[in-house]
Scaffold this motif. Sequence first.
Motif, mmCIF file in Angstrom:
data_model
loop_
_atom_site.group_PDB
_atom_site.id
_atom_site.type_symbol
_atom_site.label_atom_id
_atom_site.label_comp_id
_atom_site.label_asym_id
_atom_site.label_seq_id
_atom_site.Cartn_x
_atom_site.Cartn_y
_atom_site.Cartn_z
ATOM 1 N N TYR A 146 0.819 -1.219 0.000
ATOM 2 C CA TYR A 146 0.000 0.000 0.000
ATOM 3 C C TYR A 146 0.848 1.261 0.000
ATOM 4 O O TYR A 146 0.468 2.285 -0.580
ATOM 5 C CB TYR A 146 -0.943 0.006 1.212
ATOM 6 N N ASN A 206 -10.478 5.267 2.280
ATOM 7 C CA ASN A 206 -11.025 5.798 3.530
ATOM 8 C C ASN A 206 -10.223 7.023 3.955
ATOM 9 O O ASN A 206 -9.370 7.511 3.206
ATOM 10 C CB ASN A 206 -11.053 4.727 4.633
ATOM 11 N N ILE A 215 -9.271 -1.442 -0.148
ATOM 12 C CA ILE A 215 -9.200 -2.253 1.070
ATOM 13 C C ILE A 215 -9.848 -3.603 0.792
ATOM 14 O O ILE A 215 -10.993 -3.663 0.323
ATOM 15 C CB ILE A 215 -9.917 -1.561 2.246
ATOM 16 N N VAL A 216 -9.116 -4.661 1.069
ATOM 17 C CA VAL A 216 -9.653 -6.012 0.954
ATOM 18 C C VAL A 216 -10.079 -6.463 2.349
ATOM 19 O O VAL A 216 -9.256 -6.550 3.267
ATOM 20 C CB VAL A 216 -8.605 -6.985 0.385
ATOM 21 N N ASN A 217 -11.370 -6.705 2.521
ATOM 22 C CA ASN A 217 -11.916 -7.185 3.800
ATOM 23 C C ASN A 217 -11.942 -8.706 3.794
ATOM 24 O O ASN A 217 -12.394 -9.322 2.814
ATOM 25 C CB ASN A 217 -13.333 -6.651 4.010
ATOM 26 N N LYS A 228 -13.051 -12.115 6.112
ATOM 27 C CA LYS A 228 -13.733 -12.718 7.253
ATOM 28 C C LYS A 228 -13.685 -14.240 7.108
ATOM 29 O O LYS A 228 -13.644 -14.746 5.979
ATOM 30 C CB LYS A 228 -15.191 -12.270 7.323
ATOM 31 N N HIS A 250 -13.474 -2.575 -0.629
ATOM 32 C CA HIS A 250 -13.972 -1.241 -0.305
ATOM 33 C C HIS A 250 -13.013 -0.212 -0.905
ATOM 34 O O HIS A 250 -11.819 -0.262 -0.633
ATOM 35 C CB HIS A 250 -14.065 -1.039 1.214
ATOM 36 N N ARG A 258 -12.559 -9.728 11.664
ATOM 37 C CA ARG A 258 -12.318 -9.198 10.331
ATOM 38 C C ARG A 258 -10.856 -8.793 10.202
ATOM 39 O O ARG A 258 -10.258 -8.306 11.157
ATOM 40 C CB ARG A 258 -13.199 -7.979 10.046
ATOM 41 N N GLU A 259 -10.296 -8.999 9.045
ATOM 42 C CA GLU A 259 -8.962 -8.505 8.718
ATOM 43 C C GLU A 259 -9.090 -7.556 7.532
ATOM 44 O O GLU A 259 -9.974 -7.722 6.680
ATOM 45 C CB GLU A 259 -8.030 -9.669 8.342
ATOM 46 N N ARG A 260 -8.201 -6.562 7.477
ATOM 47 C CA ARG A 260 -8.213 -5.626 6.353
ATOM 48 C C ARG A 260 -6.802 -5.489 5.790
ATOM 49 O O ARG A 260 -5.841 -5.386 6.535
ATOM 50 C CB ARG A 260 -8.721 -4.245 6.781
ATOM 51 N N LYS A 261 -6.733 -5.484 4.469
ATOM 52 C CA LYS A 261 -5.463 -5.291 3.787
ATOM 53 C C LYS A 261 -5.630 -4.217 2.714
ATOM 54 O O LYS A 261 -6.572 -4.272 1.917
ATOM 55 C CB LYS A 261 -4.987 -6.602 3.130
ATOM 56 N N TRP A 262 -4.719 -3.259 2.732
ATOM 57 C CA TRP A 262 -4.705 -2.227 1.698
ATOM 58 C C TRP A 262 -3.822 -2.701 0.545
ATOM 59 O O TRP A 262 -2.673 -3.087 0.749
ATOM 60 C CB TRP A 262 -4.143 -0.925 2.252
#
Length: 498
Positions: A182, A195, A204-206, A208, A222, A271-275
Amino acid sequence: MPYQYVKFGLLCCLTILLSFIPIHIKNEDKPVQVRDEKNTMEVRIGEVLKDQRLQGAIAGISVRAADTGEVIFDHFGDIRLRPASNMKLLTSAAALSVLGENYRLKTEVLTEGMVVGNILQGNVYLKGKGDPTLLKQDFDTFAKEIKKNGISMIQGDIVGDDSWYDSIRYSEDLPWSDETEYYGAQVSALTASPNEDFDAGTVIVNIKPGKKIGDFAQVSLHPKTDYVTLVNRIRTNNEPVSEEDESYKVYREHGTNTIVLEGTVSMSIIRERKWVPVWEPSLFALDLFRQSLLKQGIVHVGKIRMGFTPPTANVLYTHESMPLSELLNPFMKLSNNGHGEILVKEMGKRIKGEGSWEMGLDVMKSELSHLGMDVETMVIRDGSGISHVNLIPANEISRLLFNIQSKPWFPVFLNSLPVGGVSDRKIGGTLRNRMNEGISKERTRAKTGTITTVTSLAGYVEAKSGKTLIFSILINNVLDEEDAKEIEDRIVEILAES
């Protein structure tokens, strides 16, 4: 009698005579001071620099009195070292000086067509002028403004225009391995952020866990966009979560917008988030604009493409970013690389008419010279510090930090620096998890920096004595950056205790 014996006898007589002459030493103005050598700043920092974790590394350290600029500690302060993100100190100071704290970056919606009834007959142009803070809701606003003009159909192309800057997307020394990180996103005059961290040019990759063991993970993007394709190979398991070793990886295939997810994810996570950076952010922004037009019920008949805005086009709507005084907060506190490169190109565009790294760095060096830095002793290759070719002496960084205190924009600059030990990321930034104990907590405002084998820290600390000290610490050739950060914090603690 030999001569040497005569000489010896005369010296003895002279010594006896002198012993009878009273000697008075006047010391009324300079009383004798007893100095505890074990507790001086120099000795204590010297002991820290003996840390075995610095063996084979090199540390450049410069400490100045904030009121006089006097160098009160120097360890290899004139040696050129890689600054990592301490380069952002130079970029922000130059940008404030060149552009001003109230400067805003613009985005324009234009057309060369005519409105007949509710139909716009002609192309619509989305012209970016460097704003890295555009969010999905801003594109919605653009579409609403078009609809306010009574337009419900566009018969023509929707054209993205990123020609405000040149077409070079990566700074000169960005390593290929950073292209899918990122912080290595492509730089474009027309871009979008997912964001309010404003990591422009990323999505952003969410992630779960699936509903049961063995299921594929649930993944989403997102903002939502068809511009990016997700290939999900992550399976759900019941293994405990390890913060040190992630059990999955997320990467974008080079030259494409295919994002691949591989590995496993635990049922225990929420939840995990990756940019992840996209390939060609201008087209990503254009896709968000297309979505917003559809959302407003505006029918489009034509192509979606990149191009140039004709000089005869009329402005339908102009969007302005937050002022530079506010943009510096995510730039400095969160160490946003893309913002640094955009500011370099914007300085080049405004002063020399060309939004390129070459022209921007030229302007930046000139301005840093006006701010008292010896640019002839530096190597400056970008505005973010991601380059391993940048070279700056610690004494030059501390000199800049001293000189700019007299500038009218200095309060903005100071406010943009992370504050040690403050957990709120909008205040503590990259120092929110450091300096949590000790006197340096909340007394330190400083910019961090990290690239492989390099850490840096420079800024201001309020000492126990009530005086403010300016410091620059550059540590190169380290084996473990986290170890080096601990050493930086120990040095700042010593300064705070002085």
